[in-house]
Design a protein around this motif. Structure first.
Motif, short mmCIF file in Angstrom:
data_model
loop_
_atom_site.label_atom_id
_atom_site.label_comp_id
_atom_site.label_asym_id
_atom_site.label_seq_id
_atom_site.Cartn_x
_atom_site.Cartn_y
_atom_site.Cartn_z
N VAL A 74 -79.63 -9.09 77.36
CA VAL A 74 -80.00 -8.09 78.36
C VAL A 74 -79.29 -6.75 78.12
O VAL A 74 -79.83 -5.69 78.39
CB VAL A 74 -79.78 -8.58 79.82
CG1 VAL A 74 -80.80 -9.66 80.16
CG2 VAL A 74 -78.36 -9.07 80.06
N LEU A 75 -78.08 -6.81 77.59
CA LEU A 75 -77.33 -5.59 77.30
C LEU A 75 -77.97 -4.77 76.18
O LEU A 75 -77.91 -3.55 76.17
CB LEU A 75 -75.91 -5.99 76.87
CG LEU A 75 -75.01 -4.91 76.30
CD1 LEU A 75 -74.68 -3.87 77.38
CD2 LEU A 75 -73.72 -5.50 75.74
N GLY A 76 -78.57 -5.45 75.21
CA GLY A 76 -79.02 -4.77 74.00
C GLY A 76 -77.84 -4.57 73.07
O GLY A 76 -76.94 -5.41 73.02
N PHE A 106 -67.89 -1.67 69.47
CA PHE A 106 -66.50 -1.34 69.78
C PHE A 106 -65.83 -0.90 68.48
O PHE A 106 -65.92 -1.60 67.48
CB PHE A 106 -65.77 -2.57 70.34
CG PHE A 106 -66.39 -3.14 71.58
CD1 PHE A 106 -67.54 -3.91 71.51
CD2 PHE A 106 -65.84 -2.90 72.82
CE1 PHE A 106 -68.13 -4.44 72.65
CE2 PHE A 106 -66.42 -3.43 73.98
CZ PHE A 106 -67.56 -4.20 73.89
N SER A 148 -76.90 -5.63 83.45
CA SER A 148 -75.95 -6.49 82.76
C SER A 148 -74.52 -6.18 83.20
O SER A 148 -73.71 -7.09 83.44
CB SER A 148 -76.10 -6.30 81.24
OG SER A 148 -74.94 -6.71 80.54
N PRO A 161 -69.19 -1.67 78.41
CA PRO A 161 -67.97 -1.98 79.15
C PRO A 161 -66.97 -0.84 78.94
O PRO A 161 -66.54 -0.61 77.82
CB PRO A 161 -67.45 -3.27 78.52
CG PRO A 161 -68.56 -3.77 77.64
CD PRO A 161 -69.38 -2.57 77.26
N VAL A 170 -73.99 -7.39 86.82
CA VAL A 170 -73.84 -8.84 86.90
C VAL A 170 -72.48 -9.27 86.32
O VAL A 170 -71.87 -10.23 86.81
CB VAL A 170 -75.02 -9.55 86.20
CG1 VAL A 170 -74.80 -11.06 86.15
CG2 VAL A 170 -76.33 -9.23 86.93
N ALA A 171 -71.98 -8.55 85.32
CA ALA A 171 -70.62 -8.85 84.82
C ALA A 171 -69.60 -8.66 85.95
O ALA A 171 -68.65 -9.43 86.07
CB ALA A 171 -70.29 -7.96 83.63
N THR A 196 -70.24 -11.00 80.29
CA THR A 196 -70.44 -12.33 80.87
C THR A 196 -71.83 -12.54 81.44
O THR A 196 -72.19 -13.64 81.81
CB THR A 196 -69.40 -12.57 81.96
OG1 THR A 196 -69.44 -11.43 82.84
CG2 THR A 196 -68.01 -12.70 81.39
N ALA A 197 -72.61 -11.44 81.54
CA ALA A 197 -73.96 -11.57 82.10
C ALA A 197 -74.97 -11.86 80.99
O ALA A 197 -76.13 -12.09 81.27
CB ALA A 197 -74.35 -10.29 82.82
N ASP A 198 -74.51 -11.83 79.76
CA ASP A 198 -75.41 -11.88 78.61
C ASP A 198 -75.32 -13.17 77.82
O ASP A 198 -74.28 -13.82 77.77
CB ASP A 198 -75.06 -10.73 77.64
CG ASP A 198 -75.76 -9.45 78.02
OD1 ASP A 198 -76.74 -9.13 77.37
OD2 ASP A 198 -75.32 -8.81 79.00
N GLY A 210 -74.60 -0.07 80.40
CA GLY A 210 -74.19 -1.39 79.98
C GLY A 210 -72.88 -1.44 79.21
O GLY A 210 -72.32 -2.51 78.98
N CYS A 252 -64.45 -11.18 79.62
CA CYS A 252 -64.51 -10.68 81.00
C CYS A 252 -65.63 -9.68 81.26
O CYS A 252 -65.93 -9.41 82.43
CB CYS A 252 -63.20 -9.98 81.38
SG CYS A 252 -61.78 -11.02 81.23
N CYS A 253 -66.19 -9.06 80.23
CA CYS A 253 -67.16 -7.98 80.46
C CYS A 253 -68.58 -8.37 80.10
O CYS A 253 -69.51 -8.05 80.81
CB CYS A 253 -66.78 -6.74 79.64
SG CYS A 253 -65.19 -6.05 80.06
N VAL A 303 -81.82 -10.20 85.70
CA VAL A 303 -80.75 -10.72 84.83
C VAL A 303 -80.20 -12.04 85.40
O VAL A 303 -79.96 -12.99 84.66
CB VAL A 303 -79.62 -9.68 84.66
CG1 VAL A 303 -78.40 -10.30 83.99
CG2 VAL A 303 -80.12 -8.50 83.83
N LEU A 310 -82.19 -3.20 82.30
CA LEU A 310 -81.45 -4.43 82.01
C LEU A 310 -80.01 -4.17 81.54
O LEU A 310 -79.09 -4.88 81.98
CB LEU A 310 -82.21 -5.30 81.01
CG LEU A 310 -83.52 -5.89 81.55
CD1 LEU A 310 -84.16 -6.80 80.52
CD2 LEU A 310 -83.31 -6.64 82.86
N PRO A 311 -79.76 -3.19 80.64
CA PRO A 311 -78.36 -2.95 80.26
C PRO A 311 -77.48 -2.61 81.46
O PRO A 311 -76.37 -3.13 81.59
CB PRO A 311 -78.47 -1.76 79.29
CG PRO A 311 -79.84 -1.84 78.72
CD PRO A 311 -80.70 -2.35 79.85
N GLU A 320 -68.47 -1.14 87.29
CA GLU A 320 -68.64 -1.05 85.83
C GLU A 320 -69.89 -0.28 85.44
O GLU A 320 -69.88 0.49 84.48
CB GLU A 320 -68.68 -2.47 85.24
CG GLU A 320 -68.80 -2.53 83.73
CD GLU A 320 -67.61 -1.87 83.01
OE1 GLU A 320 -66.52 -2.43 83.08
OE2 GLU A 320 -67.80 -0.79 82.41
#
Lengths: 397, 397
Positions: A284-286, A290, B302, B131, B305-306, A141-143, B129, A138-139, B18, B298-299, B123
């Motif tokens: 794009v996130l780099g 977690f 990202s 989450p 866009v998510a 998703t742009a990458d 970037g 869900c998070c 992105v 970009l991050p 977000e």
């Protein structure tokens, strides 16, 4: 919302406990109270608060229209698969903490859930309490996720941390981990890497949207790591961690479970003791990471209950999970490029003759030399290592 | 899905980029192609690929029924609030990266979105970037979050890392950060902690479900941190980090932005350079941490866009966000208990007379002494510090 728990072991009883401890907060979040109606187990639990709710036949649950959500915390593929499938087909939502089930049957159960307009969720199957499945779905998703690498097994991470802190040998820390209850009597699944192998198969499937079979992943455990290796690691200012890793290469992926030497700057380097960490690199996130409790009764139960809350909020709404049954053919790990740290009893001259340019590592160990190689494929390395004769080798991350 | 972007600066143009770079992946995830129809900006962009899509009047977007999702990346409370409100009232979904807007008007915009059965997401407003908003709202739902603490400002984290690595003074690293484009010409919002203060207000609101005003949060920046403080930190084997932190105390919360001395074992201790990290402690989850790029074109895009993908999947479905307009009265930070590191030109005898039991820190600095106190309230500490006369003080985490 009436819930049934299948399997009243550590995680199952943890789920019951979390639902009790945070009852009000969970009701608020779920939009309604969440109550356990049945607990399925082969055993009886006289004196337990759940005593009256114990049932032995899963059909009782499947046939009760009042049960909306079923928790599967039995472990193993069968009979968990048969039970879960029956629940989904009866129109119930299911959450599981069972990595073996998800790795083997995840794609199929996701499809069945979609057909029945219910949900099949499995946040707790990887990384215990760490939110990683839902963030991937869900998070991020742009990458395009180009790498996902985790410390996904708390037992081996505890052991490697202990070896590093105390200079102890593998066999001794294994005994300590068993005494503390972190490692099982038969520790094979942990120390040979089978557990993180299933978990990285699940994560890779979610990243690529197709079925990745854990049997296809090259898997090495930590049984060959010695106190001597730890000394060399310290000399390099690196930590040895058991990594489960997938990298995108062209249109496919290469995946591996093996010990790696991590520099201090790597986000996973300071994930110690029984903690888990999952590193993700998006185009794009780099870099992202977690971190949290990768196992344990309450942290894992916390992830299961988060699934319950999410499903309570999505009754009659299927949350799309992009994991098709179509198989993803992984690349042969032998074509994967790595830098290796090597220990050998051979001479420096022979090492250089076989490996060309090497960088020596001085850790004050007599009777052997240690060096790092240039980057080369796993296949190339194996040929050269056989030619030279080596004591051990660990990849650099 | 037609999208409009309001504000074609760094983040806005990043969102366009992105959507272009990962077009196919995003379409797959969103269930349909996502296309930019308008870009709202005061300026023209001759020669830019978006040249023909530039509009100057937000009503053009509000009145176009084809636009389903609007991105707000203008920054500041006004006119962003007026525009976003108009979009929600016109039945469009909105995502924003604008922390000032979310901190000030988040609860109200969430309510309007709910009334209109659309979504307002944000977000990218905290942690770039990383989450963290969606995980708090959708993943950590089984827990009572007892603490949330973040390194939420990349500029000051870069500066503190640089001071620590090079032993440099504050003014010099500020100039370096400005030269590198990490710090603005007027760096006040970063170095005085105003930026992370708004971000922790947003996170605390999400954790407690009510409006937390950033003006109520005790906020200190990093301007008083010197190379001498860094020397003491090293002597303690700790790192100085600007933390934005909230802790649950009884039925309320105490929140603070200030530099803290972190031990190596703290998950945030190794979050260096421009990276951000958010540490969460849940009553059943235990410790967790989220790490990644807290800023950057970009991050951050990202994360925006998510949100777009999530909202494309939730057309005509309001995703409940538990953040009511009712205000949460924070506890007075002066009642909050901390351990302090203190530097003073006074004598050891005087230090002990005022503070009682202290632990000296030896960093080889002449003309002063350094020590840590026992735990005491902020109020108590202030009285004692005034009595003794101090050079600086930093809290221990």
């Amino acid at each position: 919302m009436k819930v049934a728990v299948m399997g009243y072991g550590t995680i199952g009883s943890g789920v019951v406990e979390v639902l009790r401890i945070n009852k009000d907060r969970i009701a608020e979040r779920a939009g309604e109270p969440v109550e356990v109606k049945y607990v399925l187990d082969l055993r009886e639990f006289p004196g337990d608060p759940m005593e009256d709710k114990i049932v032995h036949d899963y059909q009782v649950i499947a046939n009760d229209p009042e049960v909306g959500i079923v928790v599967e915390t039995m472990g193993g593929v069968e009979p968990a698969f048969t039970f879960v499938k029956a629940m989904l087909e009866a129109g119930k939502q299911v959450t599981t903490s069972n990595k073996a089930l998800v790795a083997a049957k995840g794609a199929e159960l996701i499809r069945i859930a979609r057909e029945k307009n219910v949900n099949f969720q499995f946040e707790a199957s990887v990384g215990g309490g760490i939110p990683i499945i839902r963030p991937l779905n869900c998070c991020l998703t742009a990458d395009e996720i180009e790498e996902i690498t985790g410390i996904l097994n708390g037992t081996t991470n505890y052991m490697l941390t202990k070896m590093s802190e105390e200079g102890a040998e593998f066999e001794d820390v294994l005994k300590d981990a068993q005494a503390k209850g972190y490692a099982e009597k038969d520790p094979t699944a942990d120390i040979e890497g089978h557990d993180p192998c299933r978990k990285i198969a699940i994560l890779t499937s979610l990243v690529c949207g197709r079925q990745v079979d854990f049997e296809d992943i090259h898997c090495e455990g930590i049984t060959k790591i010695s106190a001597t290796d730890i000394k060399y690691a310290k000399a390099m200012n690196r930590s040895i961690k058991l990594l489960a890793s997938s990298r995108k290469v062209g249109e496919s992926y290469v995946a591996m479970v093996a010990p790696f030497l991590l520099p201090q700057t790597h986000p996973l380097c300071n994930v110690n003791d029984v903690f888990n960490g999952v590193f993700v690199h998006g185009n794009v996130l780099g870099d992202a990471m977690f971190y949290g409790s990768g196992a344990g009764k309450l942290p894992t139960a916390s992830a299961v209950v988060a699934d319950i809350v999410d499903m309570a909020k999505h009754q009659n709404v299927n949350i799309v999970i992009d994991w098709k049954e179509e198989k993803m053919e992984l690349l042969d790990y032998k074509d994967c490029t790595n830098v290796f740290f090597v220990r050998t009893a051979a001479s420096k001259a022979d090492a250089e003759k076989v490996f060309g340019k090497v960088t020596y590592v001085e850790a004050g160990i007599s009777g052997e030399i240690g060096f790092t190689t240039e980057a080369m494929t796993e296949g190339e390395f194996e040929t050269k290592a056989e030619e030279l004769g080596i004591l051990n080798r660990i990849r650099l991350a």
